[in-house]
Design a protein around this motif. Structure first.
Motif, mmCIF file in Angstrom:
data_model
loop_
_atom_site.group_PDB
_atom_site.id
_atom_site.type_symbol
_atom_site.label_atom_id
_atom_site.label_comp_id
_atom_site.label_asym_id
_atom_site.label_seq_id
_atom_site.Cartn_x
_atom_site.Cartn_y
_atom_site.Cartn_z
ATOM 1 N N ALA A 179 0.322 21.403 13.214
ATOM 2 C CA ALA A 179 1.388 22.109 13.932
ATOM 3 C C ALA A 179 0.892 23.494 14.343
ATOM 4 N N ILE A 193 7.535 28.833 12.793
ATOM 5 C CA ILE A 193 7.852 27.509 12.274
ATOM 6 C C ILE A 193 8.044 27.495 10.746
ATOM 7 N N LEU A 196 11.464 26.369 9.274
ATOM 8 C CA LEU A 196 11.657 24.918 9.394
ATOM 9 C C LEU A 196 10.944 24.179 8.265
ATOM 10 N N HIS A 228 6.093 13.659 24.259
ATOM 11 C CA HIS A 228 5.217 14.265 23.259
ATOM 12 C C HIS A 228 3.814 13.655 23.310
ATOM 13 N N MET A 231 1.923 15.079 26.118
ATOM 14 C CA MET A 231 1.495 16.469 25.871
ATOM 15 C C MET A 231 0.220 16.513 25.019
ATOM 16 N N THR B 91 13.628 19.913 24.023
ATOM 17 C CA THR B 91 12.748 19.226 24.978
ATOM 18 C C THR B 91 13.278 19.185 26.399
ATOM 19 N N LEU B 110 15.618 26.417 16.116
ATOM 20 C CA LEU B 110 14.511 25.626 15.566
ATOM 21 C C LEU B 110 14.751 25.382 14.079
ATOM 22 N N LYS B 157 6.821 26.518 26.666
ATOM 23 C CA LYS B 157 6.554 26.946 25.290
ATOM 24 C C LYS B 157 7.567 26.334 24.318
ATOM 25 N N LYS B 159 8.968 23.459 24.635
ATOM 26 C CA LYS B 159 8.588 22.053 24.428
ATOM 27 C C LYS B 159 7.416 21.939 23.454
ATOM 28 N N VAL B 160 6.480 22.884 23.547
ATOM 29 C CA VAL B 160 5.350 22.921 22.613
ATOM 30 C C VAL B 160 5.871 23.127 21.187
ATOM 31 N N LEU B 161 6.818 24.043 21.068
ATOM 32 C CA LEU B 161 7.405 24.334 19.766
ATOM 33 C C LEU B 161 8.102 23.099 19.196
ATOM 34 N N HIS B 162 8.803 22.388 20.037
ATOM 35 C CA HIS B 162 9.495 21.180 19.597
ATOM 36 C C HIS B 162 8.499 20.125 19.123
ATOM 37 N N LEU B 163 7.393 20.018 19.842
ATOM 38 C CA LEU B 163 6.335 19.084 19.430
ATOM 39 C C LEU B 163 5.740 19.510 18.083
ATOM 40 N N ALA B 164 5.460 20.794 17.940
ATOM 41 C CA ALA B 164 4.913 21.301 16.675
ATOM 42 C C ALA B 164 5.897 21.054 15.534
ATOM 43 N N ALA B 165 7.186 21.147 15.840
ATOM 44 C CA ALA B 165 8.213 20.930 14.819
ATOM 45 C C ALA B 165 8.214 19.494 14.305
ATOM 46 N N VAL B 166 7.873 18.552 15.168
ATOM 47 C CA VAL B 166 7.766 17.159 14.718
ATOM 48 C C VAL B 166 6.662 17.042 13.658
#
Lengths: 254, 254
Positions: A179, A193, A196, A228, A231, B91, B110, B157, B159-166
């Protein structure tokens, strides 16, 4: 109890401090690297040695807290001692000791240790095993002095626990690192992050993880999953991990 | 500010409580399911509606907090309002709103929410974006009322954060669930592993995860890695995940 500690790594360091704080007498620290032995010995006023021939033979307890593949060799140096000899490994069988020494046991703390971070030992589950009931009684008493959570587990169960710990600790930490990699590549800081991550772990302190799963995979939200994956086109390794774990989450829906 | 909240899920619920606590006036809760709307509206003394035609047209702010793929349809019902219309999706592009309504924004918290667990909103990073500076000012002011961590991020950015959150939340939670599966199959309780999960997350509150990785893969301990893989022979899915993540950890050693 007079204790000799063989090892100077993360587990040995935290264990030494906890035993000392509980009033135990750690008389010696052994490490093949004398500087490392001295560093830890200095913290708890013990003697530092780097030669297995210098190990005191009259201690009550010997704790071997070193790399798994070195335990057998070090145990050979203890084959004549009358004291109890234990290791702190999650994956190593007790037989590696009991085949060599008179009295054997296992004293496995289930935790992830870094030298730089203090942990409260009393909240760390301690898993104990011994070659007979008398040794188990000794370990149970010692374990209860430093931890509120003492489990008596045989080798098979301990190995299962160690495997589960890889899934619950080592892999999540690596995913945090991935991440961070994604964030850094896009000029974002890990700081954003952290809340979270904290909440995700905190949630399962009072829930079972399968009951609090969130995210696109558990919603079967194919649109977000595909976005995703696209990306991550330039990071095929992360794309593969994303696909593998998302598929595994989706399997729980069936 | 007079606020209409469209949605009654986890995010909507926590957001409604935080806004109410900050003294904001939530006048209406919309949900296609009237019971759900009433449940949330009851908590914050708002009106519950389940027909988009009943939405008040004179609110200052409309917060759309529903499934991503339903945002566009709900936004159509707001095309004539003078107030600011935002969504809370990580997203979804802002354009899905700005192409339909006069004033558009994004208000993305987040965090991972469950209805059953209270979270302190002030520690939740809030990511805001708006169609122009005037709207951004409104959102910045509102966000600062309920959170100490407000980030102004564009859609890319976010969307990137959302991906990192996964990677930082959804995947670790699933790995906790797999750990629990391994434990349960061997008669062990999830309780035993909770302190390890807590410490793993706590460690990265003050360290970067790549600096505190532990476990057999980062030690390149092939013997343990092979033992673990053989223990997972009857669970090929977990074996595959174990192999994939261990390989990824080993790549960081190069």
């Amino acid at each position: 109890m007079k204790i000799v500690l063989l090892g100077s790594g993360n587990v040995a360091t935290h264990l030494a401090k906890a035993l000392k704080a509980a009033g135990e007498d750690i008389v010696q620290i052994y490490s093949p690297n004398l500087d490392n032995a001295k560093l830890l010995a200095g913290l708890i006023a013990a003697e530092a040695v780097n030669d297995l021939n210098d190990i005191k033979q009259n201690a009550d307890l010997y704790i071997i807290s070193i790399k798994d593949d070195a335990i057998e060799t070090v145990a050979q140096a203890l084959k004549d001692v009358a004291g109890l000899v234990v290791h702190t490994s999650g994956t190593t069988d007790i037989n590696i000791l009991s085949s060599q020494v008179k009295r054997a046991g296992v004293f496995y703390p289930l935790q992830t240790f870094s030298k730089s971070k203090t942990v409260s030992f009393e909240n760390i589950p301690l898993c104990i095993e011994a070659s007979d009931e008398a040794q188990l009684t000794i370990l149970r008493k010692l374990a209860n002095k430093i931890s509120h959570q003492v489990y008596e587990l045989d080798g098979e169960k301990r190995k299962v626990l160690h495997l589960a710990a890889v899934f619950a600790c080592n892999f999540p930490n690596h995913l945090y690192a991935l991440a961070n990699k994604i964030l850094n590549q896009n000029g974002l800081d890990f700081e954003i992050i952290r809340p979270l991550i904290a909440e995700t772990a905190d949630k399962v302190m009072s829930n079972l993880p399968e009951n609090v799963q969130t995210g696109p995979a558990v919603r079967a939200d194919e649109s977000t999953l595909n976005k995703h994956l696209s990306m991550l086109t330039d990071m095929p390794e992360l794309q593969n991990i994303y696909q593998t774990l998302s598929n595994s989450i989706k399997l729980t829906l069936k």
